[in-house]
Design a protein around this motif. Structure first.
Motif, mmCIF file in Angstrom:
data_model
loop_
_atom_site.group_PDB
_atom_site.id
_atom_site.type_symbol
_atom_site.label_atom_id
_atom_site.label_comp_id
_atom_site.label_asym_id
_atom_site.label_seq_id
_atom_site.Cartn_x
_atom_site.Cartn_y
_atom_site.Cartn_z
ATOM 1 N N GLU A 51 51.927 13.906 -26.476
ATOM 2 C CA GLU A 51 52.050 13.268 -27.583
ATOM 3 C C GLU A 51 51.225 14.574 -28.667
ATOM 4 N N ARG A 53 49.832 16.377 -31.439
ATOM 5 C CA ARG A 53 50.161 15.809 -33.103
ATOM 6 C C ARG A 53 48.829 17.297 -33.907
ATOM 7 N N ALA A 59 54.712 15.593 -34.523
ATOM 8 C CA ALA A 59 54.685 15.867 -32.852
ATOM 9 C C ALA A 59 55.650 15.947 -32.743
ATOM 10 N N GLN A 61 56.649 15.133 -28.313
ATOM 11 C CA GLN A 61 56.246 14.264 -26.527
ATOM 12 C C GLN A 61 56.482 15.260 -25.955
ATOM 13 N N VAL A 76 47.011 11.946 -26.062
ATOM 14 C CA VAL A 76 47.740 12.556 -27.026
ATOM 15 C C VAL A 76 46.679 13.752 -27.463
ATOM 16 N N GLU A 78 45.764 16.151 -30.152
ATOM 17 C CA GLU A 78 45.460 16.989 -31.252
ATOM 18 C C GLU A 78 44.663 17.495 -32.320
#
Length: 119
Positions: A51, A53, A59, A61, A76, A78
């Motif tokens: 993911e 973000r 965001a 996937q 993740v 970010e």
């Protein structure tokens, strides 16, 4: 199911990038560019194992692998809008972004180096 992001029109992307370059960019320009480059990434690296973000804008996937359905995904990434745009356009390399803590990446497949830049 969440709606997929769609790339922006090339003229809109060029105009937003020009405003970003000359310092006159507004939040709407950042939102357009963030969503555009996330949509391009989603198209080029479809999947559900990582993911990416960019709060507060969006965001997605991406990357083939274990499908994420609830809770925290297995991987993740970010970052903020300016860093994401710099990564997507090749103005900033992945290793430098990680080493300077401009991007936070955790989990298997969270290294986006093979997929960047997007331009």
């Amino acid at each position: 199911m969440a709606a997929r992001l769609k790339p922006a029109a090339p003229a809109d992307v060029a105009a937003a990038r020009a405003r970003l370059a000359d310092g006159s960019a507004e939040k709407t320009d950042l939102r357009l560019l963030v969503k555009h480059y996330l949509a391009v990434l989603e198209h080029r690296a479809p999947g559900h194992s990582v993911e990416v973000r960019v709060p507060p804008y969006a965001a997605v996937q991406v990357i083939p692998g274990v499908r994420h359905t609830r809770g925290t995904p297995p991987a993740v990434v970010e970052t903020d809008a300016a860093t994401w745009i710099a990564l997507a356009t090749g103005e900033l390399g992945w290793a430098e972004a990680e080493s300077t803590a401009r991007v936070r990446a955790s989990g298997e497949r969270a290294d986006l180096t093979p997929h960047l830049p997007l331009t």
